[in-house]
Write a protein that holds these residues in place. Structure first.
Motif, PDB file in Angstrom:
ATOM      1  N   HIS A 388       0.956  -0.987   0.120  1.00  6.66           N
ATOM      2  CA  HIS A 388       0.485   0.577   0.217  1.00  6.66           C
ATOM      3  C   HIS A 388       1.006   1.378   0.252  1.00  6.66           C
ATOM      4  CE1 HIS A 388      -4.226  -1.002   0.671  1.00  6.66           C
ATOM      5  NE2 HIS A 388      -4.158  -1.972   1.108  1.00  6.66           N
ATOM      6  N   GLY A 389       0.034   2.418  -0.608  1.00  3.34           N
ATOM      7  CA  GLY A 389       0.671   3.652   0.134  1.00  3.34           C
ATOM      8  C   GLY A 389      -0.013   4.466  -1.129  1.00  3.34           C
ATOM      9  N   HIS A 390       0.197   5.181  -1.970  1.00  3.61           N
ATOM     10  CA  HIS A 390      -0.640   7.078  -2.728  1.00  3.61           C
ATOM     11  C   HIS A 390      -1.714   7.100  -1.660  1.00  3.61           C
ATOM     12  CE1 HIS A 390      -1.518   9.662  -5.671  1.00  3.61           C
ATOM     13  NE2 HIS A 390      -2.425   8.985  -5.454  1.00  3.61           N
ATOM     14  N   ASN A 391      -2.439   6.148  -1.622  1.00  2.09           N
ATOM     15  CA  ASN A 391      -3.828   6.706  -1.226  1.00  2.09           C
ATOM     16  C   ASN A 391      -3.761   7.068   0.561  1.00  2.09           C
ATOM     17  OD1 ASN A 391      -5.445   5.365  -3.500  1.00  2.09           O
ATOM     18  ND2 ASN A 391      -4.756   3.202  -3.220  1.00  2.09           N
ATOM     19  N   MET A 392      -3.131   6.918   0.998  1.00  2.86           N
ATOM     20  CA  MET A 392      -2.725   7.286   2.803  1.00  2.86           C
ATOM     21  C   MET A 392      -1.640   7.701   2.598  1.00  2.86           C
ATOM     22  SD  MET A 392      -1.492   3.283   3.437  1.00  2.86           S
ATOM     23  CE  MET A 392      -0.641   3.526   5.437  1.00  2.86           C
ATOM     24  N   ILE A 393      -1.444   8.552   1.287  1.00  5.59           N
ATOM     25  CA  ILE A 393      -0.623  10.050   1.422  1.00  5.59           C
ATOM     26  C   ILE A 393      -1.081  10.795   2.528  1.00  5.59           C
ATOM     27  CG2 ILE A 393      -0.090  11.558   0.203  1.00  5.59           C
ATOM     28  CD1 ILE A 393       1.873   9.425   0.018  1.00  5.59           C
ATOM     29  N   THR A 394      -0.109  11.932   3.471  1.00  7.46           N
ATOM     30  CA  THR A 394      -0.456  13.245   4.105  1.00  7.46           C
ATOM     31  C   THR A 394       0.337  13.661   4.500  1.00  7.46           C
ATOM     32  OG1 THR A 394      -0.264  11.254   6.366  1.00  7.46           O
ATOM     33  CG2 THR A 394      -1.599  11.549   5.945  1.00  7.46           C
ATOM     34  N   THR A 432       8.113  12.611  -8.764  1.00 12.63           N
ATOM     35  CA  THR A 432       8.033  13.648  -8.362  1.00 12.63           C
ATOM     36  C   THR A 432       7.625  14.773  -7.178  1.00 12.63           C
ATOM     37  OG1 THR A 432       5.586  14.810  -8.713  1.00 12.63           O
ATOM     38  CG2 THR A 432       7.119  14.471 -11.159  1.00 12.63           C
ATOM     39  N   ASP A 433       7.753  13.655  -6.132  1.00 14.56           N
ATOM     40  CA  ASP A 433       7.830  14.346  -4.130  1.00 14.56           C
ATOM     41  C   ASP A 433       8.277  13.055  -3.686  1.00 14.56           C
ATOM     42  OD1 ASP A 433       5.658  12.892  -3.965  1.00 14.56           O
ATOM     43  OD2 ASP A 433       3.998  13.918  -4.837  1.00 14.56           O
ATOM     44  N   THR A 434       8.384  13.432  -1.813  1.00 13.13           N
ATOM     45  CA  THR A 434       8.557  12.797  -1.603  1.00 13.13           C
ATOM     46  C   THR A 434       7.318  12.924  -0.129  1.00 13.13           C
ATOM     47  OG1 THR A 434       8.943  14.596   0.662  1.00 13.13           O
ATOM     48  CG2 THR A 434      10.610  13.476  -1.375  1.00 13.13           C
ATOM     49  N   LEU A 435       6.308  12.481  -1.068  1.00 13.55           N
ATOM     50  CA  LEU A 435       5.082  12.543   0.031  1.00 13.55           C
ATOM     51  C   LEU A 435       4.996  10.548   0.592  1.00 13.55           C
ATOM     52  CD1 LEU A 435       2.536  14.130  -1.682  1.00 13.55           C
ATOM     53  CD2 LEU A 435       3.581  15.106   0.820  1.00 13.55           C
ATOM     54  N   MET A 436       5.653   9.900  -0.529  1.00 15.00           N
ATOM     55  CA  MET A 436       6.461   7.997   1.085  1.00 15.00           C
ATOM     56  C   MET A 436       6.494   8.477   1.490  1.00 15.00           C
ATOM     57  SD  MET A 436       3.261   6.387  -1.813  1.00 15.00           S
ATOM     58  CE  MET A 436       4.176   5.170  -0.970  1.00 15.00           C
ATOM     59  N   ASN A 437       6.846   8.985   1.945  1.00 15.29           N
ATOM     60  CA  ASN A 437       8.023   8.757   2.885  1.00 15.29           C
ATOM     61  C   ASN A 437       7.025   8.394   4.448  1.00 15.29           C
ATOM     62  OD1 ASN A 437      10.126   9.581   1.342  1.00 15.29           O
ATOM     63  ND2 ASN A 437      10.893  11.572   2.554  1.00 15.29           N
ATOM     64  N   GLY A 438       5.946   9.201   4.469  1.00 16.17           N
ATOM     65  CA  GLY A 438       5.435   8.764   6.189  1.00 16.17           C
ATOM     66  C   GLY A 438       5.095   7.413   5.830  1.00 16.17           C
ATOM     67  N   VAL A 476       2.924   7.721 -10.149  1.00 13.23           N
ATOM     68  CA  VAL A 476       2.105   6.805  -8.930  1.00 13.23           C
ATOM     69  C   VAL A 476       2.158   5.169  -9.671  1.00 13.23           C
ATOM     70  CG1 VAL A 476       0.227   6.290  -7.870  1.00 13.23           C
ATOM     71  CG2 VAL A 476       0.882   8.863  -8.132  1.00 13.23           C
ATOM     72  N   HIS A 477       1.698   5.050 -10.339  1.00 18.54           N
ATOM     73  CA  HIS A 477       1.418   3.607 -11.040  1.00 18.54           C
ATOM     74  C   HIS A 477       2.414   3.273 -11.841  1.00 18.54           C
ATOM     75  CE1 HIS A 477      -2.719   5.382 -10.390  1.00 18.54           C
ATOM     76  NE2 HIS A 477      -2.565   3.782 -10.015  1.00 18.54           N
ATOM     77  N   LEU A 478       2.718   2.935 -12.626  1.00 20.03           N
ATOM     78  CA  LEU A 478       4.137   1.730 -13.261  1.00 20.03           C
ATOM     79  C   LEU A 478       3.812   1.593 -14.803  1.00 20.03           C
ATOM     80  CD1 LEU A 478       5.478   0.192 -10.094  1.00 20.03           C
ATOM     81  CD2 LEU A 478       5.496   2.297 -10.575  1.00 20.03           C
ATOM     82  N   THR A 479       4.513   1.594 -15.292  1.00 22.16           N
ATOM     83  CA  THR A 479       4.124   0.994 -16.832  1.00 22.16           C
ATOM     84  C   THR A 479       4.431  -0.275 -16.530  1.00 22.16           C
ATOM     85  OG1 THR A 479       7.024   1.784 -17.078  1.00 22.16           O
ATOM     86  CG2 THR A 479       5.052   2.897 -17.936  1.00 22.16           C
ATOM     87  N   VAL A 480       3.989  -1.230 -17.334  1.00 25.65           N
ATOM     88  CA  VAL A 480       4.401  -2.490 -17.244  1.00 25.65           C
ATOM     89  C   VAL A 480       4.391  -3.096 -18.001  1.00 25.65           C
ATOM     90  CG1 VAL A 480       2.173  -2.287 -16.320  1.00 25.65           C
ATOM     91  CG2 VAL A 480       1.921  -2.318 -18.330  1.00 25.65           C
ATOM     92  N   THR A 481       5.455  -2.393 -19.547  1.00 28.27           N
ATOM     93  CA  THR A 481       5.681  -2.834 -21.124  1.00 28.27           C
ATOM     94  C   THR A 481       6.996  -1.980 -21.394  1.00 28.27           C
ATOM     95  OG1 THR A 481       4.554  -1.423 -21.797  1.00 28.27           O
ATOM     96  CG2 THR A 481       3.746  -3.603 -21.731  1.00 28.27           C
ATOM     97  N   GLY A 482       8.561  -1.982 -21.979  1.00 27.75           N
ATOM     98  CA  GLY A 482       9.023  -1.683 -22.563  1.00 27.75           C
ATOM     99  C   GLY A 482       9.876  -1.639 -21.848  1.00 27.75           C
ATOM    100  N   ALA A 483      11.485  -1.166 -21.825  1.00 27.67           N
ATOM    101  CA  ALA A 483      12.699  -1.197 -21.156  1.00 27.67           C
ATOM    102  C   ALA A 483      12.610  -0.685 -19.941  1.00 27.67           C
ATOM    103  CB  ALA A 483      13.751  -0.724 -22.675  1.00 27.67           C
ATOM    104  N   GLY A 484      12.985  -0.699 -19.601  1.00 27.75           N
ATOM    105  CA  GLY A 484      12.725   0.082 -17.944  1.00 27.75           C
ATOM    106  C   GLY A 484      11.607   0.002 -17.296  1.00 27.75           C
ATOM    107  N   ASN A 485      10.477  -1.004 -17.518  1.00 21.84           N
ATOM    108  CA  ASN A 485       9.812  -0.609 -17.038  1.00 21.84           C
ATOM    109  C   ASN A 485       8.920  -0.966 -15.779  1.00 21.84           C
ATOM    110  OD1 ASN A 485       7.948  -2.989 -16.476  1.00 21.84           O
ATOM    111  ND2 ASN A 485       9.139  -3.354 -18.763  1.00 21.84           N
ATOM    112  N   GLY A 486       8.251  -0.545 -15.079  1.00 18.48           N
ATOM    113  CA  GLY A 486       7.886  -0.067 -13.531  1.00 18.48           C
ATOM    114  C   GLY A 486       8.250  -1.149 -12.454  1.00 18.48           C
TER     115      GLY A 486
END
Length: 803
Positions: A388-394, A432-438, A476-486
């Motif tokens: 889990h992560g992005h939806n818990m941003i505060t 682009t930010d550090t909001l996942m640190n929490g 936030v969401h990741l790429t699923v295909t291509g070189a270097g995808n998430g």
């Protein structure tokens, strides 16, 4: 219109569909066409005449008998058009209809509104680009009409136009080869669609211009068809691009009551759902939209982390086992479960992977009524993977507030499945930010509390890599295909971690086991004075009462009901001074019953004081659950306040069972290290055991499969030249063992430490840990007995002397 006798010879649940009164909206007798493939040996025939039974997978199907009337048999137009009978990896029978193959009703029948249809279906081709979902009509392409489609026609004349089109977005990116039950009710003025008994608001029903038969005689519906493509005259039927798999279905030429429609859906759904056995491994994944296998970058199905890893590594993680995967939700319809996908077939067991990840969710959402179907259908869980992560941003960069969100679900999953091992992802950062640190800090804090979790650190390596743009689709969401995808970058960390993951075998007890008493007075609301629970203060103008709609699972006979406008509720405060510098937690037992119900707040004042809120609306309505909130108490804090609301954001009503405030969150205490390991074995050496009637073979020790008796004992032998198996009177011993192939027991499995009283192990397959104290000293006298009809196997045994 033709009529038929109601003579379905099925089980009680289906027979009731025909013997109970049917609410009719036209003055004709109901016609029921039932195609029950669960009875394929008597209902499927190779020839069109229906005289040569289908006997095996691969036989061609010329006829599917209608349970109701031979006139309604489904038949191929000719031998060359016959589809194929198949049995899938789960033993489920179906008819496979590819291009140019199909079945239609034997006797032509003009259907008129109203009528109802249901079918269990799967497809081999993605349906999103044109028709939205297999068999649902889309006006853009006539060839993709099908199951829930219909043509407006002038009677006796060729079809002239489409009358409705089911929106593509209703079943966004429906996965291939995953059967589900689809049904549709064709009525005057509307058509309603459901998948697995659920109708998605905003997408169904669809308005039409159809009227009743007696008012609109020229608007009729053609008969039944099972094929992979629409025939020239566009019969209503089962269709779609690619190949269609038909697992069974029915037509009712009337408007049956909702309860009867639900019974039909349940009947076919039960045939699709495999039963989990004690020996099956069950893996539960809990996450959000970054892990739910619903594509973001494309309308096609996307294998995000869990599915991608488990699909690619099935042979490595689970050699020679059948591996089944199910995703919890389609993108819009979050209550729905997709059909099973078979990732691998094998002969040595089964693995069930439930991916309950859903877009927009946080960990605490998992315990609401929406997900109750998971907890009800799983008899056991062996492993849980959290992401889990992005939806818990505060702005809570230290993780104090979000810690409660994790604890809320983690603790209760442990309570439901106490033998499960847990893995938690330190989630990938936003680009682009550090909001996942929490969120990452909350994971770290949770690890210090439980201590038995396998942590997979995706976050820090990605930060060190500079968070490459190729890994992200939208930051936030990741790429699923291509070189270097998430997804590939996640898997580079996750795959080896999962392969190496071995449960410690010492799961930490749920925190909830420590919740009693606490710092709040009258925490169970049992004492009342002046119309309010004693020591609680009204906030706003709530309507407060005692309710008998109590949580009996917690042993309660009454509950507190708070009903009121936005923000109305009860609060209680205590001094924060004794708890400065700590983290406090409140555990609330609640049930949001109506409106925007189920809102709890924990507020701590002072510089940098914590505040956390729990909104249970849509997550807990109709279901009792625990909610945990956590907050940090700063050095200058003076007050800690807990507030229970009826509703927040709008009026609501909520039941509360108790509110327990802990002065400091219990810290994890590592289990003591053993002084001496007496036995540590996987039963690889049969000569190391005096097995009597047990069998030691194939890395397991097994009792007889029948007639075990009380004297049957498995005794370890001291290895030549090795340490003796010495048990010391008064010493504590920790026993870890793994049970497999469990069948039955009259009494628990016994492990005797010398001649003392045994340590008992109850339960099915799984790893168990227990301690016992020897009440006599002995050497080479450890005995394991499957007394009183205990039938099963052991694959691992460890006995350790503790300090």
């Amino acid at each position: 219109m033709s009529t038929a006798r109601n003579s379905l010879l099925l089980g009680a649940s289906i027979a009731s569909l025909l013997v109970e009164p049917v609410v009719m909206q036209e003055p004709v007798s109901p016609v029921v066409m039932m195609y029950d493939l669960s009875r394929w040996s008597t209902m499927l025939f190779q020839d069109i005449a229906g005289t040569i039974p289908v006997t095996a997978d691969g036989d061609l199907v010329g006829c599917i008998k209608s349970v109701d009337d031979p006139a309604f048999d489904l038949v191929a137009p000719d031998d060359a058009s016959r589809p194929t009978f198949r049995i899938d990896a789960l033993g489920r029978p179906y008819v496979e209809a590819g291009s140019g193959k199909g079945l239609s009703i034997r006797t032509p029948l003009m259907l008129t509104i109203p009528f109802y249809q249901v079918a269990a279906l799967a497809t081999t081709a993605d349906q999103t680009s044109v028709s939205g979902i297999k068999g649902y009509l889309n006006s853009a392409d006539i060839q993709n009409g099908g199951f829930a489609s219909a043509k407006a026609v002038t009677q006796g004349v060729s079809p002239v136009s489409h009358d409705f089109a089911e929106p593509e977005s209703l079943f966004y990116a429906w996965p291939i080869l995953r059967p589900a039950v689809f049904d549709a009710m064709m009525d005057a003025g509307s058509v309603s669609f459901r998948q697995d008994g659920i109708e998605t608001a905003g997408f169904s029903p669809v308005a039409t211009t159809w009227g009743q038969r007696e008012l609109f005689a020229e608007h009729s519906i053609y008969g039944v068809n099972i094929t992979s493509q629409d025939p020239a005259n566009n019969y209503v039927g089962i269709a779609g691009t690619g190949t269609t798999h038909f697992y069974g279905g029915a037509f009712v030429v009337s408007k049956p009551p909702a309860a009867q429609r639900d019974a039909l859906v349940a009947y076919f759904a039960a045939q699709l759902e495999p039963q989990i056995d004690p020996a099956d491994e069950v893996i539960l994944c809990i996450g959000d939209s970054t892990l739910d296998d619903v594509a973001v970058a494309t309308a096609d199905e996307a294998e995000e982390l869990f599915l991608s890893s488990f699909h690619a590594n099935a042979a490595t993680f689970w050699p020679d086992k059948t591996v089944l995967y199910q995703n919890h939700a389609t993108y819009q319809a979050k209550e729905q479960l997709t059909g099973w996908r078979v990732l691998q077939t094998g002969a040595s067991g089964r693995v069930f992977i439930y991916n309950s990840s859903v877009s927009g969710s946080e960990p605490q959402h998992f315990m609401g009524a929406r997900f109750a179907k998971y907890l009800e259908r799983l008899p056991h869980v062996d492993r849980v993977v959290w992401g889990h992560g992005h939806n818990m941003i505060t702005t809570d960069t230290t993780g104090w507030v979000r810690l409660g969100n994790f604890l809320d679900a983690m603790d209760q999953v442990r309570r439901a499945f106490p033998a499960a091992a847990h893995m938690v992802l330190r989630p990938h950062p936003r680009q682009t930010d550090t909001l996942m640190n929490g969120v990452v800090a909350a994971v770290d804090r949770m690890e210090t509390i439980y201590g038995d979790m396998q942590i997979v650190n995706i976050h820090d390596p990605w930060v060190a890599d500079g968070k490459p743009a190729s890994r992200y689709y939208d930051g936030v969401h990741l790429t699923v295909t291509g070189a270097g995808n998430g997804v590939d970058a996640q898997r580079a960390i996750f795959d080896p971690a999962y392969a190496a993951w071995v449960s410690s075998g010492y799961p930490v007890n749920p925190l909830i086991d420590t919740v009693s008493g606490g710092l709040l007075t009258n925490s169970d609301f049992s004492s009342w004075s002046g119309g309010l629970p004693t020591d609680w203060t009204a906030v706003g103008a709530p309507t407060v009462s005692q309710s008998t709609n109590a949580d009996t699972s917690e042993g309660d006979s009454t509950a507190l009901l708070i009903d009121g406008a936005d923000g109305a509720g009860l609060s209680q405060s205590i001094s924060a001074v004794p708890y400065r510098g700590t983290e406090v937690m409140v555990a609330i037992r609640l049930n949001g019953v109506s409106g925007f119900g189920g809102a709890v707040k924990l507020v701590v004042d002072g510089t940098g004081g914590g505040a956390s809120e729990e909104y249970a609306n849509g997550k807990a309505n109709g279901a009792w659950r625990w909610a945990y909130l956590t907050a940090h108490v700063p050095a200058d804090a003076t007050t800690i306040t807990v507030t229970l609301h009826g509703g927040v954001g709008a009026a609501g009503a909520t039941l509360y069972g108790r509110a327990v405030l802990l002065g400091a969150i219990p810290a994890y205490v590592a289990p003591p290290s053993p002084v001496n390991i007496i036995i540590d074995t996987g039963f690889d050496d049969p000569t190391a055991w005096n097995a009597t009637t047990w069998t030691v073979s194939g890395s397991k020790a097994s009792t007889p499969t029948s007639n075990p008796y009380a004297a049957d004992q498995l005794i370890p032998l001291a290895s030549p030249g090795g340490p003796s198996l010495t048990i010391v009177n008064g010493k504590t011993y920790r026993i870890t063992l793994t049970i497999a192939d469990f069948v039955a027991s009259g009494f628990p499995l016994h492990v005797h430490l010398g001649f003392g009283f045994p340590v008992d192990f109850s339960g099915g397959d799984g790893t168990y840990v227990a301690t016992g104290v020897a009440n006599t000293s002995s050497t080479n006298d450890i005995r394991i007995s499957g007394q009183q009809w205990w039938i099963g196997s052991l694959t691992f045994l460890k006995i350790e002397e503790m300090p």
